[in-house]
Write a protein that holds these residues in place. Structure first.
Motif, short mmCIF file in Angstrom:
data_model
loop_
_atom_site.label_atom_id
_atom_site.label_comp_id
_atom_site.label_asym_id
_atom_site.label_seq_id
_atom_site.Cartn_x
_atom_site.Cartn_y
_atom_site.Cartn_z
N GLU A 58 -34.14 -17.45 -41.34
CA GLU A 58 -33.17 -16.57 -41.98
C GLU A 58 -32.09 -16.07 -41.01
O GLU A 58 -31.10 -15.46 -41.42
CB GLU A 58 -33.87 -15.37 -42.62
CG GLU A 58 -34.72 -14.55 -41.68
CD GLU A 58 -36.18 -15.01 -41.64
OE1 GLU A 58 -37.05 -14.17 -41.37
OE2 GLU A 58 -36.42 -16.21 -41.87
N ILE A 59 -32.29 -16.31 -39.71
CA ILE A 59 -31.28 -15.93 -38.71
C ILE A 59 -30.40 -17.15 -38.44
O ILE A 59 -30.91 -18.25 -38.18
CB ILE A 59 -31.94 -15.45 -37.41
CG1 ILE A 59 -32.80 -14.21 -37.68
CG2 ILE A 59 -30.88 -15.13 -36.36
CD1 ILE A 59 -33.52 -13.68 -36.46
N SER A 60 -29.09 -16.98 -38.51
CA SER A 60 -28.17 -18.10 -38.34
C SER A 60 -28.18 -18.64 -36.91
O SER A 60 -28.50 -17.91 -35.97
CB SER A 60 -26.75 -17.67 -38.71
OG SER A 60 -26.25 -16.74 -37.76
N ASN A 61 -27.83 -19.92 -36.78
CA ASN A 61 -27.74 -20.52 -35.46
C ASN A 61 -26.70 -19.81 -34.59
O ASN A 61 -26.85 -19.72 -33.38
CB ASN A 61 -27.40 -22.00 -35.58
CG ASN A 61 -28.57 -22.84 -36.06
OD1 ASN A 61 -29.71 -22.37 -36.03
ND2 ASN A 61 -28.30 -24.05 -36.49
N LEU A 65 -27.54 -18.33 -31.03
CA LEU A 65 -26.81 -18.79 -29.85
C LEU A 65 -26.22 -17.61 -29.08
O LEU A 65 -26.23 -17.61 -27.84
CB LEU A 65 -25.70 -19.75 -30.28
CG LEU A 65 -24.89 -20.39 -29.15
CD1 LEU A 65 -25.81 -21.20 -28.23
CD2 LEU A 65 -23.79 -21.28 -29.71
N GLN A 66 -25.73 -16.62 -29.79
CA GLN A 66 -25.19 -15.43 -29.12
C GLN A 66 -26.27 -14.71 -28.32
O GLN A 66 -26.03 -14.27 -27.19
CB GLN A 66 -24.58 -14.48 -30.17
CG GLN A 66 -23.29 -15.00 -30.79
CD GLN A 66 -22.78 -14.11 -31.90
OE1 GLN A 66 -23.56 -13.40 -32.56
NE2 GLN A 66 -21.48 -14.14 -32.13
N ARG A 103 -35.79 -25.18 -30.62
CA ARG A 103 -36.46 -24.15 -31.42
C ARG A 103 -35.49 -23.49 -32.39
O ARG A 103 -35.86 -23.13 -33.50
CB ARG A 103 -37.08 -23.11 -30.49
CG ARG A 103 -37.85 -22.01 -31.21
CD ARG A 103 -38.98 -22.55 -32.04
NE ARG A 103 -39.80 -21.49 -32.59
CZ ARG A 103 -40.70 -21.67 -33.56
NH1 ARG A 103 -40.90 -22.88 -34.07
NH2 ARG A 103 -41.41 -20.66 -34.01
N MET A 104 -34.24 -23.35 -31.96
CA MET A 104 -33.23 -22.73 -32.82
C MET A 104 -33.07 -23.47 -34.15
O MET A 104 -32.85 -22.86 -35.20
CB MET A 104 -31.87 -22.70 -32.11
CG MET A 104 -31.76 -21.75 -30.95
SD MET A 104 -30.05 -21.78 -30.31
CE MET A 104 -30.27 -20.97 -28.72
N GLY A 123 -24.08 -25.65 -31.57
CA GLY A 123 -22.74 -25.13 -31.34
C GLY A 123 -22.47 -24.75 -29.90
O GLY A 123 -21.53 -24.01 -29.60
N GLN A 124 -23.30 -25.28 -28.99
CA GLN A 124 -23.14 -24.99 -27.56
C GLN A 124 -22.42 -26.16 -26.91
O GLN A 124 -22.98 -27.23 -26.72
CB GLN A 124 -24.51 -24.77 -26.89
CG GLN A 124 -24.44 -24.35 -25.44
CD GLN A 124 -24.16 -22.87 -25.27
OE1 GLN A 124 -23.43 -22.27 -26.04
NE2 GLN A 124 -24.76 -22.26 -24.27
N LYS A 125 -21.16 -25.96 -26.54
CA LYS A 125 -20.35 -27.05 -26.00
C LYS A 125 -20.68 -27.33 -24.53
O LYS A 125 -20.66 -28.48 -24.09
CB LYS A 125 -18.87 -26.73 -26.14
CG LYS A 125 -18.41 -26.61 -27.59
CD LYS A 125 -16.92 -26.29 -27.67
CE LYS A 125 -16.46 -26.18 -29.11
NZ LYS A 125 -15.01 -25.86 -29.22
N ARG A 126 -20.94 -26.29 -23.76
CA ARG A 126 -21.17 -26.45 -22.33
C ARG A 126 -22.65 -26.34 -22.01
O ARG A 126 -23.34 -25.46 -22.50
CB ARG A 126 -20.38 -25.41 -21.54
CG ARG A 126 -18.88 -25.52 -21.76
CD ARG A 126 -18.11 -24.37 -21.18
NE ARG A 126 -18.21 -24.33 -19.73
CZ ARG A 126 -18.75 -23.32 -19.05
NH1 ARG A 126 -19.25 -22.28 -19.67
NH2 ARG A 126 -18.79 -23.36 -17.74
N THR A 127 -23.14 -27.24 -21.16
CA THR A 127 -24.55 -27.25 -20.79
C THR A 127 -24.82 -26.17 -19.73
O THR A 127 -23.89 -25.64 -19.11
CB THR A 127 -24.97 -28.61 -20.22
OG1 THR A 127 -24.34 -28.79 -18.94
CG2 THR A 127 -24.54 -29.73 -21.15
#
Length: 202
Positions: A58-61, A65-66, A103-104, A123-127
């Motif tokens: 129920e929590i958005s990606n 990510l934030q 897991r996300m 949605g994570q562009k940078r490693t």
């Protein structure tokens, strides 16, 4: 060579490993223990958020990510700007990053999804490695621009005998530069211009 230190007539205990300001320092100068320390602390933070945040559908990606960037990333990156990291160290750090991101979105390694695809979906562009490299380049430029009287600059420029064959921090900077088409000579020159150096890194 063993260095003995006395204080008020008492010989101080000599130890091989100790923690200072959250960083593990080894008497032999190796960083393996500190890399394990980073991985351990990041993993502890991951499991602390695993069932309450990262695993909640129920929590958005975007929110996950934030939280990841606000909690996990600083823990993982702490002190890495000055570490002479090798590929094996970066692989361990990347493994923690990908465990959290899988897991996300409710995936595991058994799903055999490429890391690039996982990051794209999250949605994570940078490693995490990109971020470590950026921090190391920023620190390199900062140290290069220091005055010669600064102890940090003196430590950076000194050469220790009997350490041949061991990867140095500057070796890592050179490798990062090569990835971006720059030689050490070019980077030494570029780093003198703070604004230009920052622009190139970003």
């Amino acid at each position: 060579y063993e260095l003995n230190i006395e204080c008020d007539g008492k010989m101080l205990e000599r130890i091989d490993i100790y923690e200072y300001l959250g960083v593990i320092i080894s008497s032999d100068g190796r960083i393996e223990q500190e890399v394990l320390n980073r991985v351990k602390k990041a993993t502890t933070a991951y499991y602390g958020m695993n069932s309450t945040i990262m695993g909640k559908k129920e929590i958005s990606n975007k929110t996950k990510l934030q939280i990841y960037n606000a909690v996990m990333v600083p823990i993982t990156l702490y002190g890495t700007e000055s570490l002479a990291l090798q590929d094996k160290h970066l692989s361990r750090i990347t493994a923690v990053e990908m465990r959290c991101m899988r897991r996300m979105i409710g995936k595991t390694r058994r799903d055999r999804i490429r890391n690039e695809r996982i990051r794209e979906e999250v949605g994570q562009k940078r490693t995490i490695v990109n971020k470590i490299e950026e921090r190391q380049l920023k620190w390199y430029g900062h140290v290069r621009r220091m005055g010669d009287e600064r102890k940090t600059k003196q430590s950076f420029e000194m050469h220790v005998e009997g350490r041949s064959g061991r990867t140095t921090w500057e070796d890592g900077i050179q490798r990062i530069g090569q990835k971006h088409g720059r030689t050490m000579v070019e980077m030494r020159r570029m780093s003198e211009d703070r604004t230009g150096w920052k622009r190139w890194i970003e």
